[in-house]
Design an enzyme around this catalytic site. Structure first.
Site, PDB file in Angstrom:
ATOM      1  N   GLU A 125       0.825  -1.205   0.000  1.00  0.00           N
ATOM      2  CA  GLU A 125       0.000   0.000   0.000  1.00  0.00           C
ATOM      3  C   GLU A 125       0.862   1.258   0.000  1.00  0.00           C
ATOM      4  O   GLU A 125       1.944   1.278   0.578  1.00  0.00           O
ATOM      5  CB  GLU A 125      -0.864   0.035   1.257  1.00  0.00           C
ATOM      6  CG  GLU A 125      -1.825  -1.114   1.352  1.00  0.00           C
ATOM      7  CD  GLU A 125      -2.682  -1.046   2.599  1.00  0.00           C
ATOM      8  OE1 GLU A 125      -3.490  -1.951   2.789  1.00  0.00           O
ATOM      9  OE2 GLU A 125      -2.537  -0.091   3.381  1.00  0.00           O
TER      10      GLU A 125
ATOM     11  N   CYS B 203      -2.819   1.152   8.411  1.00  0.00           N
ATOM     12  CA  CYS B 203      -1.831   0.336   7.713  1.00  0.00           C
ATOM     13  C   CYS B 203      -2.322  -1.066   7.400  1.00  0.00           C
ATOM     14  O   CYS B 203      -2.774  -1.780   8.278  1.00  0.00           O
ATOM     15  CB  CYS B 203      -0.593   0.174   8.584  1.00  0.00           C
ATOM     16  SG  CYS B 203       0.071   1.704   9.128  1.00  0.00           S
TER      17      CYS B 203
HETATM   18  N1  SAH Z   1       7.036  -0.136  11.325  1.00  0.00           N
HETATM   19  C1  SAH Z   1       7.145   1.287  11.393  1.00  0.00           C
HETATM   20  C2  SAH Z   1       6.466   2.018  10.262  1.00  0.00           C
HETATM   21  C3  SAH Z   1       5.133   1.514   9.765  1.00  0.00           C
HETATM   22  S1  SAH Z   1       3.725   1.752  10.790  1.00  0.00           S
HETATM   23  C4  SAH Z   1       6.680   1.787  12.741  1.00  0.00           C
HETATM   24  O1  SAH Z   1       6.251   0.987  13.555  1.00  0.00           O
HETATM   25  O2  SAH Z   1       6.813   2.973  13.004  1.00  0.00           O
HETATM   26  C5  SAH Z   1       3.392   3.484  10.714  1.00  0.00           C
HETATM   27  C6  SAH Z   1       2.716   4.042  11.960  1.00  0.00           C
HETATM   28  O3  SAH Z   1       1.323   3.676  12.000  1.00  0.00           O
HETATM   29  C7  SAH Z   1       3.319   3.546  13.254  1.00  0.00           C
HETATM   30  O4  SAH Z   1       3.403   4.602  14.184  1.00  0.00           O
HETATM   31  C8  SAH Z   1       2.288   2.512  13.691  1.00  0.00           C
HETATM   32  O5  SAH Z   1       2.389   2.231  15.056  1.00  0.00           O
HETATM   33  C9  SAH Z   1       1.004   3.196  13.291  1.00  0.00           C
HETATM   34  N2  SAH Z   1      -0.180   2.361  13.206  1.00  0.00           N
HETATM   35  C10 SAH Z   1      -0.295   1.084  12.816  1.00  0.00           C
HETATM   36  N3  SAH Z   1      -1.564   0.660  12.885  1.00  0.00           N
HETATM   37  C11 SAH Z   1      -2.298   1.714  13.326  1.00  0.00           C
HETATM   38  C12 SAH Z   1      -3.676   1.919  13.617  1.00  0.00           C
HETATM   39  N4  SAH Z   1      -4.550   0.936  13.456  1.00  0.00           N
HETATM   40  N5  SAH Z   1      -4.045   3.145  14.043  1.00  0.00           N
HETATM   41  C13 SAH Z   1      -3.146   4.152  14.200  1.00  0.00           C
HETATM   42  N6  SAH Z   1      -1.845   4.017  13.954  1.00  0.00           N
HETATM   43  C14 SAH Z   1      -1.411   2.811  13.526  1.00  0.00           C
END
Ligand code: SAH
Length: 347
Positions: free
Chosen positions: A93, A334
């Protein structure tokens, strides 16, 4: 054997390859420019190259660009979420967001993810494979070509953990900032990590000028371990020490991501505890209510809770922003779009 990936090649690697083929060195700049500046996705379109060379490149160095399979446009804002297909059929994505300062693109760094955060849809089926640097840059070029826009900011915050794919991440950052190509300003790049401290320190030593975002999501180890398995590998103290190392080495402010999850990490006492941990750091907190994911039993905090949490941090002099949720109507969390459109099974 690793498939040759022409979008991943740096100008000096093109030069070495072309010289080894008995070609002139200046062809390297031409080809690199076509790929990284002109949004050309096939050698056939590189009109200033001799036909024999184009044919040889076709046979030897296939162009494995990510291609747009589906675009979902938000009705509430200008956010567009893309499902992209890679050369082997895997899907990722990419999200385009319009801000007052220009277009920002959120790109993926892996197919799936193995970090296992409980609130995240990207990790439900684990990690399938790493993306190459070429697959990272081509997400940008595919969107620019399709939309006729120029992307000025890139955040590596899509599917995957960028520091779990460290070498390709660094190559990506070099490719996208190369003056002979896209020439993106390094200051307009953000890399987000769940907190792999060894790679954070290696990254700090490079002092590239990239903004580092750290997904914290908790005020202490106990809460963090409930929602992020990575917290069992590194304590919060170790994580914050790596963050301080980053700011010491780079003098750049860290962004802490904090998704507010109802009754898990959103209480007033937890805001105070968080403020205590971050006091004195060169940092900024991004608050966002959790985006609910169908497969997960966690929900986002109410707006009043979000506001109250932010107010406490402000009172404690911790810089904080409440992020607006973009593209909520288009599976913005995500990994949601990919799950809906593929047969990814929990495994
Ligand atoms: N692996 C990396 C980058 C990808 S995730 C990381 O953990 O930072 C990107 C961001 O989206 C991260 O801060 C993650 O914790 C957040 N994220 C993932 N799922 C989410 C959700 N359902 N709601 C809000 N933020 C979310």
């Amino acid at each position: 054997m690793k498939t040759p990936d022409a979008f991943s090649m740096m100008p000096d690697e093109w030069k070495a390859y072309l010289l080894s083929q008995g070609e002139k060195a200046f062809r390297a700049q031409q080809i690199f420019g076509w790929l990284h500046k002109e949004h050309v996705f096939s050698y056939g379109e590189m009109t200033n190259l001799p036909k024999v060379l184009r044919d040889r490149l076709d046979a030897e160095l296939p162009l494995h660009s990510a291609t747009i399979a589906l675009a979902q446009r938000s009705r509430s804002d200008d956010t567009v979420k893309y499902l992209m297909t890679l050369w082997d059929g895997e899907q990722i994505e990419t999200v385009l967001m319009r801000y007052h300062y220009g277009y920002s693109l959120c790109i993926s760094s892996q197919v799936g993810c193995r970090m296992g955060c409980r609130f995240c849809a990207s990790t439900l089926a684990g990690r399938k494979r790493d993306l190459t640097a070429g697959e990272m840059v081509s997400q940008i070029y595919a969107v620019e070509a399709a939309e006729g826009v120029t992307v000025s900011h890139v955040v590596v915050m899509g599917c995957g953990e960028p520091f779990d794919n460290y070498d390709e991440l660094i190559r990506f950052l070099k490719l996208i900032t190369d003056p002979a190509g896209k020439n993106l300003s390094i200051r307009n790049l953000t890399v987000s990590t769940c907190g792999l401290t060894d790679e954070m320190r290696r990254f700090a030593d490079l002092d590239l000028g990239v903004t580092l975002a750290v997904s914290l999501h908790a005020p202490n180890d106990e809460v963090r371990r409930q929602i992020m398995p990575v917290a069992n590998r590194f304590t919060m103290e170790e994580l914050l020490a790596a963050c301080r190392y980053y700011t010491d080495r780079t003098h750049r402010r860290i962004t802490f991501e904090y998704a507010l999850i109802r009754d898990v990490n959103d209480a007033a006492a937890q805001a105070k505890e968080l403020a205590g941990k971050l006091r004195g750091m060169l940092a900024h907190v991004n608050l966002i209510p959790l985006n609910p994911v169908t497969e997960r039993d966690l929900s986002g905090s109410d707006p009043e809770r979000v506001r109250a949490f932010a107010n406490i941090l402000e009172k404690e002099h911790i810089p904080v922003t409440v992020r607006r949720e973009m593209g909520q109507d288009i599976d913005a969390a995500c990994g949601q779009l990919r799950r809906r459109h593929s047969s990814v099974k929990e495994g």
